[in-house]
Design a protein around this motif. Structure first.
Motif, PDB file in Angstrom:
ATOM      1  N   TYR A 150      39.325 -27.088  -7.533  1.00 13.93           N
ATOM      2  CA  TYR A 150      40.490 -27.031  -6.967  1.00 13.93           C
ATOM      3  C   TYR A 150      41.610 -27.351  -7.883  1.00 13.93           C
ATOM      4  CZ  TYR A 150      37.830 -25.660  -2.755  1.00 13.93           C
ATOM      5  OH  TYR A 150      37.281 -25.054  -1.681  1.00 13.93           O
ATOM      6  N   PHE A 151      42.632 -26.594  -8.219  1.00 17.83           N
ATOM      7  CA  PHE A 151      43.725 -26.830  -9.059  1.00 17.83           C
ATOM      8  C   PHE A 151      45.134 -26.497  -8.133  1.00 17.83           C
ATOM      9  CE2 PHE A 151      40.343 -25.964 -11.773  1.00 17.83           C
ATOM     10  CZ  PHE A 151      40.632 -26.981 -12.803  1.00 17.83           C
ATOM     11  N   GLN A 152      45.971 -27.128  -8.306  1.00 20.46           N
ATOM     12  CA  GLN A 152      47.534 -27.071  -7.755  1.00 20.46           C
ATOM     13  C   GLN A 152      48.016 -27.165  -9.186  1.00 20.46           C
ATOM     14  OE1 GLN A 152      48.284 -29.958  -4.858  1.00 20.46           O
ATOM     15  NE2 GLN A 152      47.110 -28.926  -3.248  1.00 20.46           N
ATOM     16  N   VAL A 153      48.607 -25.820  -9.175  1.00 26.33           N
ATOM     17  CA  VAL A 153      49.452 -25.615 -10.579  1.00 26.33           C
ATOM     18  C   VAL A 153      51.168 -25.652 -10.067  1.00 26.33           C
ATOM     19  CG1 VAL A 153      50.505 -24.088 -12.254  1.00 26.33           C
ATOM     20  CG2 VAL A 153      47.962 -24.310 -11.586  1.00 26.33           C
ATOM     21  N   ALA A 154      51.893 -26.625 -10.373  1.00 30.59           N
ATOM     22  CA  ALA A 154      53.276 -26.850 -10.178  1.00 30.59           C
ATOM     23  C   ALA A 154      54.029 -26.265 -10.936  1.00 30.59           C
ATOM     24  CB  ALA A 154      53.460 -28.369 -10.042  1.00 30.59           C
ATOM     25  N   GLY A 155      54.871 -25.237 -10.338  1.00 32.47           N
ATOM     26  CA  GLY A 155      55.697 -24.472 -11.363  1.00 32.47           C
ATOM     27  C   GLY A 155      55.136 -22.988 -11.467  1.00 32.47           C
ATOM     28  N   TYR A 156      55.854 -22.094 -11.364  1.00 31.86           N
ATOM     29  CA  TYR A 156      55.383 -20.740 -11.847  1.00 31.86           C
ATOM     30  C   TYR A 156      56.373 -20.004 -12.513  1.00 31.86           C
ATOM     31  CZ  TYR A 156      52.373 -16.904 -10.742  1.00 31.86           C
ATOM     32  OH  TYR A 156      51.296 -15.581 -10.948  1.00 31.86           O
ATOM     33  N   GLN A 172      54.750 -24.689  -0.774  1.00 33.51           N
ATOM     34  CA  GLN A 172      56.122 -25.311  -1.038  1.00 33.51           C
ATOM     35  C   GLN A 172      55.613 -26.567  -1.915  1.00 33.51           C
ATOM     36  OE1 GLN A 172      59.395 -24.825  -0.813  1.00 33.51           O
ATOM     37  NE2 GLN A 172      58.981 -22.647  -0.099  1.00 33.51           N
ATOM     38  N   LEU A 173      56.471 -26.845  -2.816  1.00 39.07           N
ATOM     39  CA  LEU A 173      56.417 -27.861  -3.960  1.00 39.07           C
ATOM     40  C   LEU A 173      56.124 -29.152  -2.984  1.00 39.07           C
ATOM     41  CD1 LEU A 173      56.195 -28.327  -6.912  1.00 39.07           C
ATOM     42  CD2 LEU A 173      58.710 -29.113  -7.072  1.00 39.07           C
ATOM     43  N   THR A 174      56.922 -29.423  -2.152  1.00 42.88           N
ATOM     44  CA  THR A 174      56.656 -30.726  -1.509  1.00 42.88           C
ATOM     45  C   THR A 174      55.473 -30.911  -0.266  1.00 42.88           C
ATOM     46  OG1 THR A 174      58.592 -30.197   0.128  1.00 42.88           O
ATOM     47  CG2 THR A 174      59.127 -31.586  -1.797  1.00 42.88           C
ATOM     48  N   SER A 175      54.832 -30.017  -0.433  1.00 42.07           N
ATOM     49  CA  SER A 175      53.821 -29.941   0.820  1.00 42.07           C
ATOM     50  C   SER A 175      52.367 -29.775   0.121  1.00 42.07           C
ATOM     51  CB  SER A 175      54.051 -28.756   1.888  1.00 42.07           C
ATOM     52  OG  SER A 175      52.934 -28.521   2.818  1.00 42.07           O
ATOM     53  N   PHE A 176      51.478 -30.792   0.286  1.00 41.99           N
ATOM     54  CA  PHE A 176      50.298 -30.692  -0.288  1.00 41.99           C
ATOM     55  C   PHE A 176      49.195 -30.594   0.761  1.00 41.99           C
ATOM     56  CE2 PHE A 176      51.143 -32.146  -4.431  1.00 41.99           C
ATOM     57  CZ  PHE A 176      52.375 -32.946  -4.286  1.00 41.99           C
ATOM     58  N   VAL A 177      49.130 -29.095   1.020  1.00 42.69           N
ATOM     59  CA  VAL A 177      48.151 -28.584   2.111  1.00 42.69           C
ATOM     60  C   VAL A 177      46.740 -28.974   1.926  1.00 42.69           C
ATOM     61  CG1 VAL A 177      50.029 -27.106   3.028  1.00 42.69           C
ATOM     62  CG2 VAL A 177      48.298 -26.322   1.376  1.00 42.69           C
ATOM     63  N   HIS A 178      46.250 -28.965   0.716  1.00 40.61           N
ATOM     64  CA  HIS A 178      44.800 -28.975   0.369  1.00 40.61           C
ATOM     65  C   HIS A 178      44.655 -30.624   0.538  1.00 40.61           C
ATOM     66  CE1 HIS A 178      44.338 -24.944  -0.418  1.00 40.61           C
ATOM     67  NE2 HIS A 178      45.084 -25.046  -1.311  1.00 40.61           N
ATOM     68  N   GLN A 179      43.428 -30.901   1.293  1.00 43.21           N
ATOM     69  CA  GLN A 179      42.932 -32.148   1.568  1.00 43.21           C
ATOM     70  C   GLN A 179      41.748 -32.215   0.483  1.00 43.21           C
ATOM     71  OE1 GLN A 179      44.525 -34.595   2.955  1.00 43.21           O
ATOM     72  NE2 GLN A 179      45.958 -32.926   3.317  1.00 43.21           N
ATOM     73  N   THR A 180      41.130 -30.941   0.006  1.00 44.85           N
ATOM     74  CA  THR A 180      39.800 -30.863  -0.845  1.00 44.85           C
ATOM     75  C   THR A 180      40.516 -31.837  -2.181  1.00 44.85           C
ATOM     76  OG1 THR A 180      39.259 -28.704   0.144  1.00 44.85           O
ATOM     77  CG2 THR A 180      38.205 -29.766  -1.755  1.00 44.85           C
ATOM     78  N   PRO A 181      39.411 -32.601  -2.721  1.00 48.98           N
ATOM     79  CA  PRO A 181      39.804 -33.046  -3.974  1.00 48.98           C
ATOM     80  C   PRO A 181      40.307 -32.151  -4.948  1.00 48.98           C
ATOM     81  CG  PRO A 181      37.913 -33.947  -3.260  1.00 48.98           C
ATOM     82  CD  PRO A 181      38.176 -32.925  -1.970  1.00 48.98           C
ATOM     83  N   HIS A 182      41.417 -32.337  -5.712  1.00 50.66           N
ATOM     84  CA  HIS A 182      41.940 -31.201  -6.540  1.00 50.66           C
ATOM     85  C   HIS A 182      42.519 -31.967  -7.790  1.00 50.66           C
ATOM     86  CE1 HIS A 182      45.251 -32.826  -3.929  1.00 50.66           C
ATOM     87  NE2 HIS A 182      46.001 -32.499  -4.891  1.00 50.66           N
ATOM     88  N   TYR A 183      42.998 -31.026  -8.579  1.00 50.86           N
ATOM     89  CA  TYR A 183      43.689 -31.741  -9.993  1.00 50.86           C
ATOM     90  C   TYR A 183      45.051 -30.806  -9.920  1.00 50.86           C
ATOM     91  CZ  TYR A 183      38.996 -32.343 -12.142  1.00 50.86           C
ATOM     92  OH  TYR A 183      37.724 -32.991 -12.092  1.00 50.86           O
ATOM     93  N   ALA A 230      52.606 -41.911  -3.674  1.00 52.07           N
ATOM     94  CA  ALA A 230      51.893 -42.164  -2.557  1.00 52.07           C
ATOM     95  C   ALA A 230      51.715 -40.857  -1.692  1.00 52.07           C
ATOM     96  CB  ALA A 230      53.279 -42.978  -1.634  1.00 52.07           C
ATOM     97  N   ASN A 231      52.447 -39.847  -2.234  1.00 50.92           N
ATOM     98  CA  ASN A 231      52.285 -38.735  -1.371  1.00 50.92           C
ATOM     99  C   ASN A 231      50.619 -37.961  -1.595  1.00 50.92           C
ATOM    100  OD1 ASN A 231      54.988 -38.699  -0.571  1.00 50.92           O
ATOM    101  ND2 ASN A 231      55.575 -37.132  -1.971  1.00 50.92           N
ATOM    102  N   VAL A 232      50.254 -38.122  -2.772  1.00 56.28           N
ATOM    103  CA  VAL A 232      48.984 -37.518  -3.318  1.00 56.28           C
ATOM    104  C   VAL A 232      48.076 -38.269  -4.015  1.00 56.28           C
ATOM    105  CG1 VAL A 232      49.889 -36.493  -5.298  1.00 56.28           C
ATOM    106  CG2 VAL A 232      48.014 -35.266  -4.339  1.00 56.28           C
ATOM    107  N   ALA A 233      46.786 -38.052  -3.825  1.00 51.06           N
ATOM    108  CA  ALA A 233      45.967 -38.977  -4.639  1.00 51.06           C
ATOM    109  C   ALA A 233      44.800 -37.842  -5.459  1.00 51.06           C
ATOM    110  CB  ALA A 233      45.050 -40.055  -3.904  1.00 51.06           C
ATOM    111  N   PRO A 234      45.243 -37.077  -6.249  1.00 47.22           N
ATOM    112  CA  PRO A 234      44.422 -36.105  -6.847  1.00 47.22           C
ATOM    113  C   PRO A 234      43.353 -36.891  -7.734  1.00 47.22           C
ATOM    114  CG  PRO A 234      46.436 -36.327  -8.351  1.00 47.22           C
ATOM    115  CD  PRO A 234      46.557 -37.428  -7.211  1.00 47.22           C
ATOM    116  N   LEU A 235      42.509 -35.822  -8.083  1.00 38.21           N
ATOM    117  CA  LEU A 235      41.221 -36.137  -9.325  1.00 38.21           C
ATOM    118  C   LEU A 235      42.096 -36.622 -10.433  1.00 38.21           C
ATOM    119  CD1 LEU A 235      38.606 -33.313  -8.480  1.00 38.21           C
ATOM    120  CD2 LEU A 235      38.688 -35.769  -7.830  1.00 38.21           C
ATOM    121  N   HIS A 236      43.077 -35.862 -10.813  1.00 39.73           N
ATOM    122  CA  HIS A 236      43.859 -36.250 -11.971  1.00 39.73           C
ATOM    123  C   HIS A 236      45.173 -35.308 -12.015  1.00 39.73           C
ATOM    124  CE1 HIS A 236      43.527 -38.239 -16.049  1.00 39.73           C
ATOM    125  NE2 HIS A 236      44.348 -37.409 -16.570  1.00 39.73           N
TER     126      HIS A 236
END
Length: 257
Positions: free
Chosen positions: A132-138, A178-189, A202-208
C-alpha cells in the motif's frame, strides 16, 4: 566566439556530462565544479566572459555581482529564489529556468520515479506487488510515481489538496484522499512529492516515508524519525547519463527559442 561560450557551474554529475554533450554539438564549453560562490569562480566569469551560464540544480550558495557579466549574458537556472535572481533581472540579464521547460519536467519526473523504485527495493527488500502506497501530490512526479507503482502491482492512494488533481487521479483509476486525511489504516508507505512542510509525525505511523521533493522536506516536526528518508536530486545521482541528456535537450530548446 564569445556568444557561443557556455559555462556550467555545479558539482552534479549531470552538469559535467551535459557540458561534454554540448561540446559535441559545437559549443565552446567550460565547467567550474562548485556549488558556492568564490573569488576563483568570479575570476572565470570576468576572464572568460561566457554568453551562457548554466547554474547548479540547487541554488548557488552566495552570488556574484551582475556587473561581472556581459550585457548579453543569459542565465539558465535550477532551483533558485526570486530574491537570488532579483539583482540579475534588475540589471537586465536574461534568465531562463530549465526546471520549467515542459519536456524536461516530464523526462525528469520519469527518471525520478524509476530512481525511487530502485531506492525502494534497496531500502525495504520488499516487492511492490500488493504493497500500500500513499503518493502525496499529483504533479508530474506524483503522476509518474503513481503510474509506475500501479504498473508494478502496488495499491496506490493519491493525496492532494487540489480538487482538480484529485479529480484527475480518480478519473485515471486511483483511490484518492484529501492531503490532511489518512483514511487507510492498513500499513502503508508514503511517497511525498510536495516541496512543503505538511506532515506531522503524530498524524501517521507509516512503514516508511520517502520524500522525493526538494527542500524543506514534508515533515513539520524538527526531529526526523528513523522511518523517514529524504531523496532530492535522484535523476542526477542514479541516472546521470540520461539526466544529462534531458538537461542538454532542455538547454538546446531554450537556446533555439
Amino acid at each position: 566566439m564569445n556568444d557561443e561560450r557556455w559555462l556550467f557551474i555545479g558539482k552534479d554529475e549531470r552538469l559535467l556530462r551535459c557540458r561534454k554533450a554540448m561540446q559535441q554539438l559545437g559549443h565552446v564549453c567550460d565547467i567550474v565544479q562548485t556549488d558556492r560562490y568564490s573569488d576563483s569562480l568570479e575570476r572565470v566569469l570576468i576572464d572568460w566572459k561566457p554568453a551562457h551560464i548554466v547554474l547548479p540544480i540547487l541554488e548557488l550558495e552566495g552570488t556574484f555581482p551582475p556587473a561581472v557579466l556581459e550585457a548579453h549574458t543569459q542565465l539558465y537556472t535550477g532551483v533558485v529564489s526570486e530574491a537570488w535572481l532579483k539583482p540579475f533581472k534588475d540589471a537586465g540579464i536574461t534568465t531562463h529556468s530549465y526546471l520549467k521547460e515542459e519536456l524536461f519536467i516530464w523526462e525528469n519526473a520519469r527518471l525520478t520515479a524509476e530512481a525511487f523504485i530502485k531506492i525502494f527495493y534497496l531500502e525495504t527488500s520488499q516487492p511492490i506487488l500488493n504493497q500500500y502506497f500513499q503518493v502525496a501530490g499529483y504533479g508530474r512526479i506524483g503522476k509518474a510515481v503513481a503510474d509506475l507503482l500501479r504498473a508494478l502491482g502496488g495499491k496506490v492512494t493519491v493525496l492532494a489538496r487540489s480538487g482538480a488533481q484529485l479529480g484527475e487521479a480518480a478519473a485515471r483509476g486511483f483511490e484518492t484522499s484529501q492531503l490532511t486525511s489518512f483514511v487507510h489504516q492498513t500499513p502503508h508507505y508514503i511517497v511525498n512529492t510536495i516541496p512543503a512542510k505538511w506532515l506531522t509525525k503524530a498524524n501517521v505511523a507509516p512503514l516508511h516515508i520517502f520524500d522525493l521533493a526538494s527542500a524543506p522536506g514534508c515533515l513539520i516536526d524538527d526531529q526526523v524519525p528513523e522511518y523517514y528518508t529524504i531523496l532530492p536530486g535522484l535523476p542526477g545521482k542514479h541516472f546521470p547519463a540520461a539526466a544529462a541528456t534531458a538537461l542538454q535537450g532542455a538547454l538546446q530548446r531554450i537556446y533555439r527559442r
